[in-house]
Design a protein around this motif. Structure first.
Motif, PDB file in Angstrom:
ATOM      1  N   THR A  54       0.838  -1.209   0.000  1.00 46.30           N
ATOM      2  CA  THR A  54       0.000   0.000   0.000  1.00 46.30           C
ATOM      3  C   THR A  54       0.867   1.251   0.000  1.00 46.30           C
ATOM      4  O   THR A  54       0.607   2.208  -0.746  1.00 46.30           O
ATOM      5  CB  THR A  54      -0.938  -0.002   1.210  1.00 46.30           C
ATOM      6  N   ALA A  55       1.894   1.276   0.834  1.00 43.14           N
ATOM      7  CA  ALA A  55       2.780   2.444   0.882  1.00 43.14           C
ATOM      8  C   ALA A  55       3.398   2.708  -0.485  1.00 43.14           C
ATOM      9  O   ALA A  55       3.461   3.860  -0.948  1.00 43.14           O
ATOM     10  CB  ALA A  55       3.864   2.225   1.934  1.00 43.14           C
ATOM     11  N   ARG A  56       3.858   1.658  -1.143  1.00 47.10           N
ATOM     12  CA  ARG A  56       4.473   1.836  -2.460  1.00 47.10           C
ATOM     13  C   ARG A  56       3.460   2.299  -3.498  1.00 47.10           C
ATOM     14  O   ARG A  56       3.780   3.119  -4.366  1.00 47.10           O
ATOM     15  CB  ARG A  56       5.130   0.515  -2.884  1.00 47.10           C
ATOM     16  N   ARG A  57       2.235   1.779  -3.388  1.00 47.59           N
ATOM     17  CA  ARG A  57       1.191   2.208  -4.340  1.00 47.59           C
ATOM     18  C   ARG A  57       0.888   3.696  -4.185  1.00 47.59           C
ATOM     19  O   ARG A  57       0.669   4.408  -5.183  1.00 47.59           O
ATOM     20  CB  ARG A  57      -0.084   1.376  -4.116  1.00 47.59           C
ATOM     21  N   LEU A  58       0.873   4.179  -2.959  1.00 45.37           N
ATOM     22  CA  LEU A  58       0.525   5.581  -2.723  1.00 45.37           C
ATOM     23  C   LEU A  58       1.638   6.538  -3.141  1.00 45.37           C
ATOM     24  O   LEU A  58       1.408   7.750  -3.224  1.00 45.37           O
ATOM     25  CB  LEU A  58       0.168   5.801  -1.253  1.00 45.37           C
ATOM     26  N   MET A  59       2.818   6.016  -3.420  1.00 45.99           N
ATOM     27  CA  MET A  59       3.921   6.869  -3.856  1.00 45.99           C
ATOM     28  C   MET A  59       4.073   6.899  -5.372  1.00 45.99           C
ATOM     29  O   MET A  59       4.987   7.547  -5.883  1.00 45.99           O
ATOM     30  CB  MET A  59       5.227   6.406  -3.208  1.00 45.99           C
ATOM     31  N   GLN A  60       3.187   6.243  -6.101  1.00 45.33           N
ATOM     32  CA  GLN A  60       3.249   6.302  -7.564  1.00 45.33           C
ATOM     33  C   GLN A  60       2.793   7.671  -8.062  1.00 45.33           C
ATOM     34  O   GLN A  60       2.140   8.431  -7.340  1.00 45.33           O
ATOM     35  CB  GLN A  60       2.416   5.177  -8.167  1.00 45.33           C
ATOM     36  N   ASP A  61       3.091   7.977  -9.320  1.00 45.55           N
ATOM     37  CA  ASP A  61       2.906   9.333  -9.838  1.00 45.55           C
ATOM     38  C   ASP A  61       1.460   9.802  -9.825  1.00 45.55           C
ATOM     39  O   ASP A  61       1.207  11.013  -9.737  1.00 45.55           O
ATOM     40  CB  ASP A  61       3.452   9.435 -11.269  1.00 45.55           C
ATOM     41  N   ASP A  62       0.498   8.888  -9.928  1.00 49.98           N
ATOM     42  CA  ASP A  62      -0.898   9.320  -9.913  1.00 49.98           C
ATOM     43  C   ASP A  62      -1.339   9.783  -8.539  1.00 49.98           C
ATOM     44  O   ASP A  62      -2.353  10.472  -8.405  1.00 49.98           O
ATOM     45  CB  ASP A  62      -1.821   8.200 -10.412  1.00 49.98           C
ATOM     46  N   TYR A  77       6.084   0.527   8.390  1.00 50.33           N
ATOM     47  CA  TYR A  77       6.224  -0.657   7.547  1.00 50.33           C
ATOM     48  C   TYR A  77       7.559  -0.700   6.807  1.00 50.33           C
ATOM     49  O   TYR A  77       7.713  -1.384   5.804  1.00 50.33           O
ATOM     50  CB  TYR A  77       5.037  -0.746   6.576  1.00 50.33           C
ATOM     51  N   GLY A  78       8.534   0.061   7.309  1.00 48.14           N
ATOM     52  CA  GLY A  78       9.888  -0.023   6.796  1.00 48.14           C
ATOM     53  C   GLY A  78      10.149   0.713   5.508  1.00 48.14           C
ATOM     54  O   GLY A  78      11.246   0.604   4.938  1.00 48.14           O
ATOM     55  N   GLU A  79       9.178   1.506   5.045  1.00 41.27           N
ATOM     56  CA  GLU A  79       9.358   2.265   3.803  1.00 41.27           C
ATOM     57  C   GLU A  79       9.914   3.651   4.138  1.00 41.27           C
ATOM     58  O   GLU A  79       9.272   4.687   3.944  1.00 41.27           O
ATOM     59  CB  GLU A  79       8.025   2.368   3.057  1.00 41.27           C
ATOM     60  N   ASP A  80      11.141   3.645   4.642  1.00 37.67           N
ATOM     61  CA  ASP A  80      11.739   4.884   5.141  1.00 37.67           C
ATOM     62  C   ASP A  80      11.972   5.907   4.035  1.00 37.67           C
ATOM     63  O   ASP A  80      11.789   7.114   4.236  1.00 37.67           O
ATOM     64  CB  ASP A  80      13.065   4.585   5.835  1.00 37.67           C
ATOM     65  N   ASP A  81      12.404   5.437   2.867  1.00 41.18           N
ATOM     66  CA  ASP A  81      12.664   6.377   1.771  1.00 41.18           C
ATOM     67  C   ASP A  81      11.393   7.110   1.361  1.00 41.18           C
ATOM     68  O   ASP A  81      11.434   8.304   1.029  1.00 41.18           O
ATOM     69  CB  ASP A  81      13.255   5.641   0.570  1.00 41.18           C
ATOM     70  N   ALA A  82      10.272   6.415   1.381  1.00 43.08           N
ATOM     71  CA  ALA A  82       8.998   7.064   1.044  1.00 43.08           C
ATOM     72  C   ALA A  82       8.662   8.138   2.071  1.00 43.08           C
ATOM     73  O   ALA A  82       8.220   9.242   1.721  1.00 43.08           O
ATOM     74  CB  ALA A  82       7.879   6.030   0.968  1.00 43.08           C
ATOM     75  N   ALA A  83       8.868   7.830   3.349  1.00 48.20           N
ATOM     76  CA  ALA A  83       8.585   8.809   4.404  1.00 48.20           C
ATOM     77  C   ALA A  83       9.445  10.057   4.232  1.00 48.20           C
ATOM     78  O   ALA A  83       8.961  11.194   4.356  1.00 48.20           O
ATOM     79  CB  ALA A  83       8.816   8.180   5.772  1.00 48.20           C
ATOM     80  N   LEU A  91       0.606   9.606   6.785  1.00 49.85           N
ATOM     81  CA  LEU A  91       1.061   8.615   5.820  1.00 49.85           C
ATOM     82  C   LEU A  91       2.560   8.356   5.972  1.00 49.85           C
ATOM     83  O   LEU A  91       3.019   7.201   5.907  1.00 49.85           O
ATOM     84  CB  LEU A  91       0.749   9.083   4.401  1.00 49.85           C
ATOM     85  N   ALA A  92       3.342   9.411   6.183  1.00 48.02           N
ATOM     86  CA  ALA A  92       4.785   9.233   6.386  1.00 48.02           C
ATOM     87  C   ALA A  92       5.048   8.359   7.603  1.00 48.02           C
ATOM     88  O   ALA A  92       5.936   7.487   7.583  1.00 48.02           O
ATOM     89  CB  ALA A  92       5.467  10.594   6.539  1.00 48.02           C
ATOM     90  N   ALA A  93       4.268   8.574   8.668  1.00 48.20           N
ATOM     91  CA  ALA A  93       4.403   7.721   9.859  1.00 48.20           C
ATOM     92  C   ALA A  93       4.046   6.278   9.526  1.00 48.20           C
ATOM     93  O   ALA A  93       4.684   5.340  10.022  1.00 48.20           O
ATOM     94  CB  ALA A  93       3.526   8.250  10.986  1.00 48.20           C
ATOM     95  N   GLY A  94       3.033   6.092   8.685  1.00 47.39           N
ATOM     96  CA  GLY A  94       2.666   4.747   8.254  1.00 47.39           C
ATOM     97  C   GLY A  94       3.763   4.088   7.435  1.00 47.39           C
ATOM     98  O   GLY A  94       4.053   2.898   7.591  1.00 47.39           O
TER      99      GLY A  94
END
Length: 722
Positions: free
Chosen positions: A542-550, A592-598, A585-588
């Protein structure tokens, strides 16, 4: 009918200059004026009423030219103006820019008045004389009327009158309150017309002339005697400004101190903390953060709880006051009009004419599904930071009532989900944080059908039950703790089955009637990630999906994907970018270990702040892509300052540094600390965990950040882990 929470149906206030002190606030246009006509949100407000809705200065009939404006201090505004070319039937003209006009405005909440000083300076080589006029309009409109949500004119306005050199406006409200605005001048005007004061300005070359104006607001029962403006205007604002500055600095001094090697981040943090100082309001001698200027200067359950949560690492005391305040307004009966139910936490409390007269339900309005679990969650997180069990013991009865309401709310089929359905024609169709009428939409663009179970609300319940279970464990009620943990585990299992959509690669926005998925890509699942309800794999996907360009605009994550039918970059909840939404969302992502996204979100929000006045993050930004516009596009009627937007960057600092307190054990865990790319060093001084404290410094390394524990006080151990 109030079926939506669009902030206002009025012209843009994106360039407004706002100042606030307690319940008194001023919203003026960037040219220092309040338009005399038209539907706009500018004005001088007190207790959900716009007392003054028009205020225009003119030099020989022409508006002055604004050169600069500032409202950095929060309680005061300063404008530097100059003159256009002025021509007269008799006498020489005054060339453009030959006059300087310094217009100072300071709010004096203790006297419920604004004190203003206009200093006119002649920069020319000869004396100048000209008329300066001040035009006023006082409509005493209720905030719901200003916002275009209710069109009702209930009371009676008296004709404006001049008495003893003062201009008096009086309004008799349907709520049996008399509201007055009294305007006094020093020196006295040379001429007075209906609602206009005219001054003959004669200023020698190189000299100045000063006009002081005091606007005092009052509201009192119809039976009480009026007491108009006991204090004369003063041309010296230094003492008042000094006292207000000292009060503001004293509040800021109680915070954890922040410093970094980034001037941008330092400025954003200072702005955020000063805005929160400005947004403090008082009700029943308890402080809380009002939601936002100008539309939401009131107690809002959801907003006040979330910003108190954002600020736990910096100012935890206001969380306790907010919890006590909301507990005192907890629902005790069933009232469909107010959407009140036993155990439910308040959504909104208003004190204006329409609310007091009973024309809208907002004197106590409960139309929210998520304030109740957020109340419980804040109580648990507050205890983790402070080690305060006494507040839990004090609020144990409200806690049980809240848990009882959650158990019943909308769950008519026994799935265990928290749902909502609007029961009041004066209420909100949608009752999560996206509470505009068109916020919860299907893939075909149609509106989802209630009862609706929002993805984030289930996460709030999950985290709330776990947090409260820990508190019950600590006071020895292990059976109740075990029961709540079991309920949370069963909710988590059902949630990961029912809310997951493999086609999206993410959790859906909601479940609607008959348990059907509202399968659009939205930011809401980010809140669920923050709570930890998602299974590990589903959370990461989910975290990766929310970081896509759309979804990721370049300035943050949008509320709705550009690929969805109802996407609108300026739709209130249909494609805009909200700082607080991104902070959660960044906290989320971190959970889940998606630090670069945060860190990518943190950097985007900080870079967006760079483009707003005083680095102040607004309530929302338009969702246009960054590649198309190199600056964030203003959302036209966004609140600024806005509380949970102001708390967003402090919360992202807490999140990315990995601060995890356990005050009961005298411990602070620092887990996988990370710094965004534009920062190499962050220092926190006086960070409090329970009765202890620490000074910490974080420095960027190749694979994260190193932590230097510079000092601890009290019994506190600091553990750094991955």
């Amino acid at each position: 009918m109030l079926a939506k929470r669009h902030p206002a149906m009025v012209d843009s206030i994106a360039g407004a200059v706002t100042v606030k002190s307690l319940d008194l606030y001023y919203v003026v246009a960037s040219d220092a004026q309040i338009p005399l006509k038209g539907e706009h949100g500018f004005g001088l407000y007190f207790h959900d009423c716009r007392f003054l809705g028009g205020y225009r200065m003119a030099l020989s009939g022409l508006a002055p030219i604004v050169l600069a404006s500032s409202a950095q201090k929060g309680y005061a505004a300063l404008f530097e103006l100059t003159n256009p070319d002025l021509h007269f039937e008799q006498g020489p003209p005054i060339p453009k820019d030959e006059l300087g006009i310094r217009w100072e405005r300071i709010l004096d909440a203790r006297q419920t008045c604004v004190r203003e000083v206009m200093t006119i300076q002649n920069f020319g080589h000869q004396a100048h004389g000209f008329p300066l006029t001040l035009h006023f309009r006082a409509g005493f409109e209720d905030i719901f009327d200003v916002r275009g949500l209710v069109q009702q004119d209930l009371g009676r306005r008296e004709r404006a009158a001049w008495r003893e050199g003062r201009l008096h406006f009086v309004y008799h409200g349907a709520d049996r309150l008399r509201r007055t605005a009294t305007i006094a001048f020093s020196p006295m005007p040379d001429a007075k017309y209906e609602t206009t004061a005219e001054f003959r300005i004669d200023v020698p070359a190189g000299e100045t002339q000063t006009i002081a104006v005091t606007i005092e607001l009052n509201e009192y029962s119809e039976e009480a005697e009026a007491n108009h403006l006991n204090q004369q205007p003063t041309v010296a604002l230094d003492n008042l400004a000094g006292n207000l500055q000292a009060g503001s600095e004293e509040w800021l001094d109680r915070h954890t101190k922040f410093d970094s090697d980034s001037l941008l981040l330092n400025d954003i943090m200072e702005r955020s903390l000063r805005d929160l100082a400005m947004l403090r309001s008082d009700l029943g001698n308890r402080e809380y953060f009002a939601a936002g200027v100008p539309w939401f200067v009131a107690l809002f359950g959801r907003d006040s709880l979330i910003v108190a949560h954002e600020m736990l690492a910096f100012q935890p005391e206001i969380a306790a006051q907010t919890l006590r305040l909301l507990a005192s307004y907890q629902g005790h009966r069933t009232d469909r009009w107010r959407e009140e139910q036993p155990g439910k936490i308040l959504h909104e409390l208003r004190v204006g004419e329409l609310a007091r007269a009973g024309n809208v339900p907002h004197a106590r309005f409960y139309g929210t599904v998520d304030a109740t679990p957020l109340f419980l969650l804040l109580l648990g997180r507050y205890a983790a930071w402070t080690g305060d069990l006494e507040l839990f013991r004090e609020l144990q009865e409200p806690v049980e009532r809240a848990l009882g309401w959650i158990a019943k709310a909308g769950d008519d089929h026994g799935e265990g989900y928290l749902k909502y359905r609007n029961t009041s024609e004066s209420g909100l169709i949608n009752q999560g944080w996206k509470d505009s009428a068109d916020a919860i939409v299907r893939t075909d663009g149609s509106i989802a059908k209630p009862p609706i179970a929002l993805v984030e609300a289930q996460g709030y319940v999950f985290a709330a039950k776990r947090a409260v279970a820990d508190l019950y464990e600590r006071i020895g009620e292990r059976d109740r703790a075990k029961e709540l943990r079991g309920e949370a585990e069963r909710l988590q299992t059902r949630f990961n089955h029912d809310f997951w959509c493999e086609d999206l690669g993410a959790f859906v926005l909601a479940l609607e009637a008959r348990g059907r998925q509202v399968a659009v890509v939205s930011s809401n699942p980010g809140h669920a990630l923050w709570t930890g309800i998602a299974d590990k794999d589903k959370g990461r996907r989910t975290a990766r999906r929310l970081m896509q360009d759309d979804m990721f605009s370049g300035w943050g994550v949008r509320t709705l994907s550009t690929a969805e039918r109802r996407y609108n970059p300026v739709g209130y909840h249909l494609g805009t970018v909200w700082p607080h939404d991104n902070a959660l969302l960044a906290a989320g992502c971190r959970r889940y270990g998606e630090d670069d996204a945060a860190l990518r979100i943190f950097t985007a929000i900080a870079e967006a702040a760079m483009h707003f006045r005083h680095h102040r993050l607004p309530e929302a930004m338009a969702g246009f892509p960054r590649k198309d516009f190199q600056v964030p596009v203003h959302y036209p009627v966004a609140c600024h300052p806005q509380a949970w937007a102001a708390g967003a960057v402090p919360f992202m600092v807490t999140t990315c540094l990995g601060l995890e307190p356990d005050a009961f054990a005298g411990k602070l865990r620092i887990v996988r600390p990370r710094l965004p790319d534009f920062v190499n060093r962050i220092a926190l001084r006086g960070l409090r965990v329970g009765e202890a404290g620490a000074d910490l410094e974080f420095r960027r390394t190749a694979d994260g950040a190193e932590v230097n524990v510079q000092k601890t006080s009290g019994q506190l151990s600091v553990e750094v882990g991955r």
